[in-house]
Design a protein around this motif. Sequence first.
Motif, short mmCIF file in Angstrom:
data_model
loop_
_atom_site.label_atom_id
_atom_site.label_comp_id
_atom_site.label_asym_id
_atom_site.label_seq_id
_atom_site.Cartn_x
_atom_site.Cartn_y
_atom_site.Cartn_z
N THR A 45 -50.44 55.44 81.66
CA THR A 45 -50.34 55.66 80.21
C THR A 45 -49.32 56.75 79.92
OG1 THR A 45 -52.10 57.31 80.15
CG2 THR A 45 -52.75 55.03 79.73
N VAL A 46 -48.66 56.59 78.78
CA VAL A 46 -47.76 57.61 78.26
C VAL A 46 -48.05 57.72 76.77
CG1 VAL A 46 -45.37 58.25 77.77
CG2 VAL A 46 -45.95 57.23 79.97
N THR A 47 -48.29 58.94 76.32
CA THR A 47 -48.47 59.22 74.90
C THR A 47 -47.30 60.09 74.46
OG1 THR A 47 -50.86 59.18 75.16
CG2 THR A 47 -50.01 60.17 73.14
N VAL A 48 -46.62 59.66 73.41
CA VAL A 48 -45.44 60.35 72.91
C VAL A 48 -45.71 60.86 71.50
CG1 VAL A 48 -43.09 59.92 72.06
CG2 VAL A 48 -43.77 59.10 74.31
N ASP A 49 -45.34 62.12 71.25
CA ASP A 49 -45.32 62.71 69.91
C ASP A 49 -43.86 63.02 69.62
OD1 ASP A 49 -48.16 62.97 69.89
OD2 ASP A 49 -48.03 64.96 70.80
N LEU A 50 -43.43 62.73 68.40
CA LEU A 50 -42.09 63.18 68.04
C LEU A 50 -41.97 63.37 66.54
CD1 LEU A 50 -40.42 60.57 66.81
CD2 LEU A 50 -39.97 60.11 69.18
N THR A 51 -40.99 64.15 66.18
CA THR A 51 -40.64 64.35 64.78
C THR A 51 -39.17 64.02 64.63
OG1 THR A 51 -40.15 66.69 65.11
CG2 THR A 51 -42.37 66.15 64.38
N MET A 52 -38.83 63.54 63.45
CA MET A 52 -37.44 63.20 63.13
C MET A 52 -36.93 64.15 62.06
SD MET A 52 -36.85 60.43 64.99
CE MET A 52 -35.39 59.73 64.23
N GLN A 53 -35.65 64.44 62.13
CA GLN A 53 -34.98 65.22 61.09
C GLN A 53 -33.56 64.70 60.98
OE1 GLN A 53 -35.29 69.45 61.61
NE2 GLN A 53 -33.76 69.87 60.05
N ASP A 54 -33.16 64.35 59.77
CA ASP A 54 -31.81 63.82 59.53
C ASP A 54 -31.50 62.62 60.42
OD1 ASP A 54 -31.37 65.85 57.61
OD2 ASP A 54 -30.74 67.24 59.18
N GLY A 55 -32.50 61.76 60.64
CA GLY A 55 -32.29 60.53 61.40
C GLY A 55 -32.22 60.69 62.90
N ARG A 56 -32.59 61.87 63.40
CA ARG A 56 -32.54 62.13 64.85
C ARG A 56 -33.84 62.78 65.31
NH1 ARG A 56 -27.68 61.38 67.08
NH2 ARG A 56 -25.94 61.10 65.67
N VAL A 57 -34.17 62.60 66.58
CA VAL A 57 -35.36 63.23 67.14
C VAL A 57 -35.14 64.75 67.14
CG1 VAL A 57 -36.84 63.48 69.17
CG2 VAL A 57 -35.92 61.23 68.56
N ALA A 58 -36.04 65.46 66.46
CA ALA A 58 -35.95 66.91 66.37
C ALA A 58 -36.88 67.61 67.35
CB ALA A 58 -36.26 67.37 64.95
N ALA A 59 -38.03 67.00 67.62
CA ALA A 59 -39.00 67.58 68.56
C ALA A 59 -39.70 66.45 69.29
CB ALA A 59 -40.01 68.44 67.81
N PHE A 60 -40.05 66.70 70.55
CA PHE A 60 -40.61 65.66 71.40
C PHE A 60 -41.65 66.27 72.34
CE2 PHE A 60 -40.52 63.31 75.44
CZ PHE A 60 -40.77 62.02 74.99
N GLY A 61 -42.75 65.58 72.48
CA GLY A 61 -43.77 65.96 73.45
C GLY A 61 -44.36 64.70 74.05
N GLN A 62 -44.85 64.80 75.28
CA GLN A 62 -45.42 63.62 75.92
C GLN A 62 -46.52 64.01 76.90
OE1 GLN A 62 -42.41 61.53 78.22
NE2 GLN A 62 -41.55 63.42 79.02
N ASP A 63 -47.46 63.09 77.04
CA ASP A 63 -48.52 63.22 78.02
C ASP A 63 -48.37 62.02 78.94
OD1 ASP A 63 -50.88 64.08 79.34
OD2 ASP A 63 -52.08 62.72 78.10
N VAL A 64 -48.08 62.26 80.20
CA VAL A 64 -47.74 61.20 81.14
C VAL A 64 -48.79 61.12 82.24
CG1 VAL A 64 -45.97 60.34 82.74
CG2 VAL A 64 -45.29 61.60 80.68
N LYS A 65 -49.41 59.97 82.35
CA LYS A 65 -50.36 59.71 83.44
C LYS A 65 -49.91 58.38 84.06
CE LYS A 65 -54.21 62.26 81.47
NZ LYS A 65 -53.34 63.25 80.97
#
Length: 150
Positions: A45-65
Amino acid sequence: MTAETDLIKLYSTRILALAADIPGTERLESPGATVKKRSPLCGSTVTVDLTMQDGRVAAFGQDVKACALGQAAASVVGSAIVGCTPHQITEARDALRAMLKHDGPTPPAPFQELEVLRPAQAYKNRHASIMLALEASAEAAEQAQQQQSA
Protein backbone atom coordinates in the motif's frame (compact mmCIF):
# COMPACT_ATOMS: atom_id res chain seq x y z
CA MET A 1 20.93 -17.03 -16.23
CA THR A 2 19.40 -18.68 -13.21
CA ALA A 3 16.36 -17.39 -11.38
CA GLU A 4 18.58 -16.57 -8.39
CA THR A 5 20.97 -14.52 -10.56
CA ASP A 6 17.96 -12.70 -12.06
CA LEU A 7 16.71 -11.79 -8.59
CA ILE A 8 20.12 -10.53 -7.53
CA LYS A 9 20.17 -8.32 -10.63
CA LEU A 10 16.64 -7.13 -9.90
CA TYR A 11 17.44 -6.10 -6.35
CA SER A 12 20.44 -4.00 -7.33
CA THR A 13 22.38 -1.91 -4.88
CA ARG A 14 20.73 1.23 -6.30
CA ILE A 15 17.20 -0.14 -5.84
CA LEU A 16 17.98 -1.14 -2.27
CA ALA A 17 19.53 2.28 -1.57
CA LEU A 18 16.43 4.04 -2.90
CA ALA A 19 14.18 1.76 -0.84
CA ALA A 20 16.16 2.54 2.30
CA ASP A 21 15.92 6.32 1.88
CA ILE A 22 12.38 7.33 0.93
CA PRO A 23 11.81 11.10 1.03
CA GLY A 24 8.53 12.66 2.03
CA THR A 25 7.51 10.04 4.57
CA GLU A 26 5.87 12.60 6.83
CA ARG A 27 2.12 12.78 6.24
CA LEU A 28 0.73 16.27 5.65
CA GLU A 29 -1.47 17.85 8.32
CA SER A 30 -3.85 19.56 5.89
CA PRO A 31 -3.48 17.97 2.46
CA GLY A 32 -5.42 19.15 -0.57
CA ALA A 33 -6.01 15.47 -1.34
CA THR A 34 -5.19 12.05 0.09
CA VAL A 35 -5.24 8.87 -1.97
CA LYS A 36 -4.46 5.34 -0.81
CA LYS A 37 -3.66 2.64 -3.35
CA ARG A 38 -3.24 -1.06 -2.65
CA SER A 39 -1.93 -3.88 -4.77
CA PRO A 40 -4.35 -6.79 -4.33
CA LEU A 41 -1.71 -9.29 -5.47
CA CYS A 42 0.91 -8.58 -2.81
CA GLY A 43 -0.85 -6.29 -0.34
CA SER A 44 1.55 -3.38 -0.80
CA THR A 45 0.00 0.00 0.00
CA VAL A 46 0.97 3.60 -0.62
CA THR A 47 -0.93 6.56 0.81
CA VAL A 48 -0.15 9.95 -0.70
CA ASP A 49 -0.99 13.41 0.68
CA LEU A 50 -0.36 16.45 -1.44
CA THR A 51 -1.27 20.07 -1.85
CA MET A 52 -1.30 22.09 -5.05
CA GLN A 53 -0.41 25.74 -5.54
CA ASP A 54 -0.52 27.55 -8.88
CA GLY A 55 -1.10 24.25 -10.70
CA ARG A 56 1.94 22.50 -9.22
CA VAL A 57 2.59 20.16 -6.30
CA ALA A 58 3.57 22.39 -3.38
CA ALA A 59 3.81 19.80 -0.60
CA PHE A 60 3.97 16.01 -0.60
CA GLY A 61 3.87 13.27 2.00
CA GLN A 62 3.56 9.52 1.71
CA ASP A 63 3.18 6.39 3.79
CA VAL A 64 4.75 3.43 2.00
CA LYS A 65 4.23 -0.19 2.99
CA ALA A 66 5.59 -2.08 0.01
CA CYS A 67 8.31 -4.39 -1.21
CA ALA A 68 11.74 -2.97 -2.04
CA LEU A 69 10.66 -2.30 -5.63
CA GLY A 70 7.57 -0.36 -4.57
CA GLN A 71 9.68 1.49 -2.01
CA ALA A 72 12.27 2.38 -4.64
CA ALA A 73 9.56 3.76 -6.93
CA ALA A 74 8.10 5.77 -4.03
CA SER A 75 11.58 7.09 -3.28
CA VAL A 76 12.01 8.41 -6.82
CA VAL A 77 8.51 9.91 -6.77
CA GLY A 78 9.11 11.56 -3.39
CA SER A 79 12.34 13.09 -4.65
CA ALA A 80 10.89 14.40 -7.90
CA ILE A 81 7.25 15.35 -7.41
CA VAL A 82 7.32 18.76 -5.70
CA GLY A 83 6.95 21.38 -8.41
CA CYS A 84 5.33 19.01 -10.92
CA THR A 85 2.03 19.57 -12.67
CA PRO A 86 -0.71 16.93 -12.67
CA HIS A 87 0.06 16.39 -16.37
CA GLN A 88 3.72 15.61 -15.62
CA ILE A 89 2.71 13.09 -12.97
CA THR A 90 0.19 11.40 -15.25
CA GLU A 91 2.74 11.33 -18.06
CA ALA A 92 5.30 9.69 -15.75
CA ARG A 93 2.71 7.13 -14.56
CA ASP A 94 1.80 6.19 -18.11
CA ALA A 95 5.45 6.01 -19.18
CA LEU A 96 6.36 3.80 -16.20
CA ARG A 97 3.52 1.44 -17.05
CA ALA A 98 4.67 1.31 -20.70
CA MET A 99 8.29 0.78 -19.63
CA LEU A 100 7.32 -2.18 -17.45
CA LYS A 101 4.78 -3.79 -19.77
CA HIS A 102 6.14 -3.00 -23.25
CA ASP A 103 9.81 -2.03 -22.76
CA GLY A 104 8.80 1.56 -23.48
CA PRO A 105 11.00 4.59 -22.94
CA THR A 106 12.15 5.76 -19.55
CA PRO A 107 9.69 8.12 -17.81
CA PRO A 108 10.50 11.76 -18.58
CA ALA A 109 12.26 14.17 -16.24
CA PRO A 110 12.08 14.65 -13.36
CA PHE A 111 11.08 10.98 -12.98
CA GLN A 112 13.83 9.50 -15.18
CA GLU A 113 15.44 7.71 -12.24
CA LEU A 114 12.58 5.20 -12.44
CA GLU A 115 14.75 3.63 -15.17
CA VAL A 116 16.42 1.72 -12.31
CA LEU A 117 13.25 -0.42 -12.19
CA ARG A 118 13.50 -1.59 -15.82
CA PRO A 119 14.84 -5.04 -14.73
CA ALA A 120 11.44 -5.64 -13.08
CA GLN A 121 9.79 -5.98 -16.50
CA ALA A 122 10.10 -9.75 -16.30
CA TYR A 123 8.37 -9.83 -12.91
CA LYS A 124 4.75 -8.98 -13.76
CA ASN A 125 3.68 -9.80 -10.20
CA ARG A 126 5.74 -6.78 -9.03
CA HIS A 127 4.36 -4.22 -11.50
CA ALA A 128 1.36 -3.23 -9.37
CA SER A 129 3.55 -2.46 -6.36
CA ILE A 130 5.94 -0.41 -8.49
CA MET A 131 3.02 1.60 -9.93
CA LEU A 132 1.37 2.48 -6.58
CA ALA A 133 3.21 5.73 -5.77
CA LEU A 134 2.63 7.30 -9.18
CA GLU A 135 -0.95 6.06 -9.43
CA ALA A 136 -1.80 7.52 -6.01
CA SER A 137 0.08 10.74 -6.78
CA ALA A 138 -1.63 11.24 -10.15
CA GLU A 139 -5.06 10.75 -8.60
CA ALA A 140 -4.27 13.00 -5.63
CA ALA A 141 -2.91 15.78 -7.86
CA GLU A 142 -6.03 15.67 -9.99
CA GLN A 143 -8.29 15.77 -6.91
CA ALA A 144 -6.34 18.61 -5.30
CA GLN A 145 -6.40 20.58 -8.55
CA GLN A 146 -10.18 20.14 -8.81
CA GLN A 147 -10.59 21.26 -5.19
CA GLN A 148 -8.63 24.44 -5.93
CA SER A 149 -10.72 25.14 -9.03
CA ALA A 150 -14.03 24.67 -7.20
